[in-house]
Scaffold this active site. Structure first.
Site, mmCIF file in Angstrom:
data_model
loop_
_atom_site.group_PDB
_atom_site.id
_atom_site.type_symbol
_atom_site.label_atom_id
_atom_site.label_comp_id
_atom_site.label_asym_id
_atom_site.label_seq_id
_atom_site.Cartn_x
_atom_site.Cartn_y
_atom_site.Cartn_z
ATOM 1 N N ARG A 46 0.856 -1.201 0.000
ATOM 2 C CA ARG A 46 0.000 0.000 0.000
ATOM 3 C C ARG A 46 0.884 1.240 0.000
ATOM 4 O O ARG A 46 0.610 2.230 -0.670
ATOM 5 C CB ARG A 46 -0.956 0.012 1.211
ATOM 6 C CG ARG A 46 -1.689 1.341 1.344
ATOM 7 C CD ARG A 46 -2.937 1.337 2.231
ATOM 8 N NE ARG A 46 -2.924 0.388 3.313
ATOM 9 C CZ ARG A 46 -2.194 0.503 4.426
ATOM 10 N NH1 ARG A 46 -1.404 1.553 4.618
ATOM 11 N NH2 ARG A 46 -2.248 -0.425 5.360
ATOM 12 N N TYR A 98 -15.405 17.620 -15.354
ATOM 13 C CA TYR A 98 -15.784 16.216 -15.437
ATOM 14 C C TYR A 98 -16.916 15.977 -14.421
ATOM 15 O O TYR A 98 -16.808 16.406 -13.267
ATOM 16 C CB TYR A 98 -14.571 15.343 -15.119
ATOM 17 C CG TYR A 98 -14.882 13.875 -15.062
ATOM 18 C CD1 TYR A 98 -15.241 13.186 -16.212
ATOM 19 C CD2 TYR A 98 -14.840 13.177 -13.864
ATOM 20 C CE1 TYR A 98 -15.555 11.843 -16.162
ATOM 21 C CE2 TYR A 98 -15.135 11.829 -13.814
ATOM 22 C CZ TYR A 98 -15.497 11.165 -14.964
ATOM 23 O OH TYR A 98 -15.796 9.831 -14.914
ATOM 24 N N ASP A 170 -6.420 19.766 -13.895
ATOM 25 C CA ASP A 170 -6.734 18.435 -14.413
ATOM 26 C C ASP A 170 -6.295 18.431 -15.882
ATOM 27 O O ASP A 170 -6.901 19.076 -16.728
ATOM 28 C CB ASP A 170 -8.246 18.188 -14.274
ATOM 29 C CG ASP A 170 -8.667 16.802 -14.770
ATOM 30 O OD1 ASP A 170 -7.931 16.211 -15.587
ATOM 31 O OD2 ASP A 170 -9.736 16.321 -14.343
ATOM 32 N N LYS A 195 -7.434 7.420 -19.353
ATOM 33 C CA LYS A 195 -7.709 7.997 -20.666
ATOM 34 C C LYS A 195 -6.478 7.890 -21.574
ATOM 35 O O LYS A 195 -6.031 6.798 -21.839
ATOM 36 C CB LYS A 195 -8.219 9.437 -20.491
ATOM 37 C CG LYS A 195 -9.243 9.593 -19.353
ATOM 38 C CD LYS A 195 -10.561 8.878 -19.627
ATOM 39 C CE LYS A 195 -11.462 8.768 -18.394
ATOM 40 N NZ LYS A 195 -11.789 10.030 -17.723
HETATM 41 C C1 LIG Z 1 -12.322 10.442 -16.493
HETATM 42 C C2 LIG Z 1 -11.943 11.739 -15.947
HETATM 43 C C3 LIG Z 1 -11.728 11.910 -14.572
HETATM 44 C C4 LIG Z 1 -11.967 10.795 -13.562
HETATM 45 O O1 LIG Z 1 -11.075 9.748 -13.734
HETATM 46 P P1 LIG Z 1 -11.420 8.205 -13.420
HETATM 47 O O2 LIG Z 1 -10.163 7.510 -13.790
HETATM 48 O O3 LIG Z 1 -12.594 7.834 -14.263
HETATM 49 O O4 LIG Z 1 -11.733 8.133 -11.971
HETATM 50 C C5 LIG Z 1 -11.312 13.158 -14.129
HETATM 51 N N1 LIG Z 1 -11.138 14.178 -14.993
HETATM 52 C C6 LIG Z 1 -11.343 14.056 -16.310
HETATM 53 C C7 LIG Z 1 -11.125 15.221 -17.204
HETATM 54 C C8 LIG Z 1 -11.754 12.841 -16.835
HETATM 55 O O5 LIG Z 1 -11.982 12.725 -18.146
#
Ligand SMILES: *Cc1c(COP(=O)(O)O)cnc(C)c1O
Length: 379
Positions: A46, A98, A170, A195
């Site tokens: 962890r 998001y 982000d 992504k």
């Molecule tokens: C998908 C996404 C998230 C969240 O990520 P997860 O891996 O699905 O928890 C946060 N910000 C953006 C811009 C995203 O496309």
């Protein structure tokens, strides 16, 4: 070393015991100690795992930063950032986030007494106006999801420094390949590695990147204390993904630019949202802070009805109807009934998100095949 070289090599050295060129999947929960407290750097998985360390170093290198921390998902990474704060602390966030980020802020952390204001961060004055005595953090996404609005990172960062608040960006949509927020003054960069970084729609993960040693230590403490870590196989898959990030992004952008232009010229389409189009309000800032406009394109059909949009997204064959984005395969979706279903209608409408909006994650397939598919589905 340049970006594409670092993408392949950073954080990874051939295994000293076997010469294996690829970092192994260290499927172990614990590590043998010589004497109590005397060990080779790992105690319990962890807290740390060598496959995860390789990924963390790789991602830090791609953002030109000192530290990376990996999480079980993008939202787990977001959750860890929010745990830096306490009841009464205030956050200013962009208004086109998001959906899951908005949900985590308003339905979980608001219950613990944190306060959130959502403003159109493409207008920096609104961010200035929203910052108050108790504001501890500004949270932005650029380009945003799904309207692909562009926020001037350097300008927001200047405001945050002046007001002594943290800036978190982000960077999921742009990836470090196209945009490096740390170099424009961000304190923390967040990724959903699910992504583009993973890039093959086969793993869920998240990451935080920072160059601030103190922030790194506080976030690592939260990571270990709260425990939302990725498994070693998840880290391995993500690390394999980043090796091809540079070449994949090149094709994603090339295909998306062509599709955006083609849609804009098509009389069946009313609006196209793509930061690479001169008609996009954020075009100039995008040119300044991104090396290419990315692989996401949103649009609205001339018939701006929700039912029409729902029918169209169900008709494509190559573009698969699915949530998520950033994989090699093209995806299509209807944000208000899928990825952004958790965002209340009044919040969506205030941010300019039409009920008829359609979002594309343009993959790296053949451009002509993709255009033909969309052309037939638009009908
Ligand atoms: C998908 C996404 C998230 C969240 O990520 P997860 O891996 O699905 O928890 C946060 N910000 C953006 C811009 C995203 O496309």
């Amino acid at each position: 070393m340049k970006f594409s070289t670092r993408a392949i090599h950073a954080g990874q050295t051939p295994d000293p015991t076997t010469g294996a060129i690829i970092t192994p999947v260290y499927l172990t929960s614990t590590y043998v100690q010589q004497n109590p407290g005397i060990h080779l750097g790992y105690e319990y998985s962890r807290t740390g795992n060598p496959t995860r360390t390789a990924l963390e170093q790789n991602l830090a290198s791609l953002e030109d930063a000192r530290h990376g921390l990996c999480f079980a998902s993008g939202l787990a990474a977001t959750d860890a950032v929010l745990k830096l704060f306490k009841s009464g602390d205030h956050v200013v966030a962009g208004d086109d986030l998001y959906g899951g980020t908005h949900r985590l802020f308003t339905q979980i952390f608001q219950q613990f007494g944190m306060q959130f204001d959502f403003v159109d961060a493409t207008d920096p004055q609104r961010v200035v106006d929203a910052i108050g005595e108790t504001t501890k953090m500004v949270w932005i996404e650029t380009p945003t999801n799904p309207l692909l609005k562009i926020t001037d990172i350097a300008e927001i960062s200047r405001i945050c420094r002046e007001k002594s608040t943290l800036l978190v960006v982000d960077n999921t949509f742009a990836t470090p390949c196209l945009q490096q927020p740390m170099s424009m003054g961000a304190d923390i960069v967040l990724h959903s590695t699910t992504k583009y970084l993973g890039g093959h729609s086969d793993v869920v993960g998240g990451a935080l990147i920072t160059s601030d040693d103190d922030l790194r230590d506080r976030l690592a403490f939260i990571q270990n204390a709260a425990g939302a870590i990725p498994g070693p196989l998840d880290c391995f898959l993500t690390l394999r993904g980043t090796k091809t990030l540079d070449v994949r992004m090149e094709r994603h952008c090339k295909n998306a630019e062509q599709i955006a232009q083609w849609l804009q010229d098509d009389p069946r389409i009313s609006t196209v949202y793509y930061p690479g189009l001169e008609s996009h309000p954020g075009y100039e800032i995008a040119c300044r802070q991104m090396s290419a406009p990315g692989g996401m394109v949103s649009f609205v059909l001339v018939d701006e009805s929700e039912s029409h949009a729902r029918e169209m997204v169900s008709r494509t064959k190559i573009f698969k109807l699915a949530e998520s984005l950033g994989g090699v395969e093209s995806l299509i979706e209807h944000p208000i009934s899928m990825t952004h279903g958790a965002v209340p209608a009044e919040v969506r409408h205030k941010a300019g998100l039409s009920d008829a909006l359609i979002r594309l994650s343009v993959g790296i397939e053949d451009l002509e095949d993709l255009k033909e598919d969309l052309d037939a589905a638009i009908g």
